[in-house]
Write a protein that holds these residues in place. Structure first.
Motif, PDB file in Angstrom:
ATOM      1  N   THR A   7      30.308  18.818  41.262  1.00 38.90           N
ATOM      2  CA  THR A   7      28.895  18.612  40.987  1.00 38.90           C
ATOM      3  C   THR A   7      28.660  17.188  40.507  1.00 38.90           C
ATOM      4  OG1 THR A   7      29.138  19.360  38.715  1.00 38.90           O
ATOM      5  CG2 THR A   7      28.517  21.020  40.333  1.00 38.90           C
ATOM      6  N   VAL A   8      27.404  16.833  40.362  1.00 35.40           N
ATOM      7  CA  VAL A   8      27.029  15.522  39.871  1.00 35.40           C
ATOM      8  C   VAL A   8      26.219  15.703  38.603  1.00 35.40           C
ATOM      9  CG1 VAL A   8      25.723  13.436  40.385  1.00 35.40           C
ATOM     10  CG2 VAL A   8      26.976  14.584  42.198  1.00 35.40           C
ATOM     11  N   VAL A   9      26.529  14.937  37.577  1.00 36.29           N
ATOM     12  CA  VAL A   9      25.795  14.989  36.328  1.00 36.29           C
ATOM     13  C   VAL A   9      24.672  13.960  36.402  1.00 36.29           C
ATOM     14  CG1 VAL A   9      25.925  14.653  33.833  1.00 36.29           C
ATOM     15  CG2 VAL A   9      27.832  15.704  35.063  1.00 36.29           C
ATOM     16  N   MET A  10      23.442  14.443  36.296  1.00 35.77           N
ATOM     17  CA  MET A  10      22.288  13.552  36.337  1.00 35.77           C
ATOM     18  C   MET A  10      21.481  13.739  35.052  1.00 35.77           C
ATOM     19  SD  MET A  10      21.112  14.011  40.288  1.00 35.77           S
ATOM     20  CE  MET A  10      19.647  13.058  39.998  1.00 35.77           C
ATOM     21  N   PRO A  11      21.505  12.769  34.151  1.00 38.90           N
ATOM     22  CA  PRO A  11      20.742  12.910  32.909  1.00 38.90           C
ATOM     23  C   PRO A  11      19.242  12.846  33.175  1.00 38.90           C
ATOM     24  CG  PRO A  11      21.735  10.744  33.040  1.00 38.90           C
ATOM     25  CD  PRO A  11      22.252  11.525  34.217  1.00 38.90           C
ATOM     26  N   ALA A  12      18.471  13.383  32.248  1.00 35.31           N
ATOM     27  CA  ALA A  12      17.021  13.329  32.368  1.00 35.31           C
ATOM     28  C   ALA A  12      16.548  11.886  32.227  1.00 35.31           C
ATOM     29  CB  ALA A  12      16.375  14.196  31.295  1.00 35.31           C
ATOM     30  N   ARG A  13      15.377  11.619  32.775  1.00 35.39           N
ATOM     31  CA  ARG A  13      14.827  10.269  32.697  1.00 35.39           C
ATOM     32  C   ARG A  13      14.468   9.922  31.254  1.00 35.39           C
ATOM     33  NH1 ARG A  13      10.430  11.194  37.254  1.00 35.39           N
ATOM     34  NH2 ARG A  13      10.691  13.279  36.467  1.00 35.39           N
ATOM     35  N   ASP A  19      11.796  16.680  33.414  1.00 35.14           N
ATOM     36  CA  ASP A  19      12.836  17.344  34.202  1.00 35.14           C
ATOM     37  C   ASP A  19      13.460  18.511  33.451  1.00 35.14           C
ATOM     38  OD1 ASP A  19      12.440  15.367  36.097  1.00 35.14           O
ATOM     39  OD2 ASP A  19      14.036  14.106  35.291  1.00 35.14           O
ATOM     40  N   LYS A  20      13.491  18.437  32.150  1.00 34.60           N
ATOM     41  CA  LYS A  20      14.219  19.415  31.353  1.00 34.60           C
ATOM     42  C   LYS A  20      13.655  20.826  31.514  1.00 34.60           C
ATOM     43  CE  LYS A  20      15.892  20.364  26.735  1.00 34.60           C
ATOM     44  NZ  LYS A  20      15.908  19.993  25.334  1.00 34.60           N
TER      45      LYS A  20
END
Length: 53
Positions: A7-13, A19-20
């Motif tokens: 998977t890819v970890v994409m933090p919130a903007r 996004d949360k």
């Protein structure tokens, strides 16, 4: 951990946590479906549970 699960970890903007809420809603929907599908299953080890999931 992300590599292990492919998977890819994409933090919130930054400063826009819009996004949360959508991510938490998706996690809730998926976990509810998994729990509902397994509600009559009895597992006695984590390996058995992983097989069922």
């Amino acid at each position: 951990m992300a590599d292990y699960y492919n998977t890819v970890v994409m933090p919130a903007r930054v400063r826009t946590p819009k996004d949360k809420a959508s991510v938490e809603g998706s996690v809730n929907a998926i976990s509810t479906r998994i729990i509902a599908a397994l509600r009559s299953t009895h597992c006695f080890s984590i390996d058995e549970l992983n097989e069922e999931v």
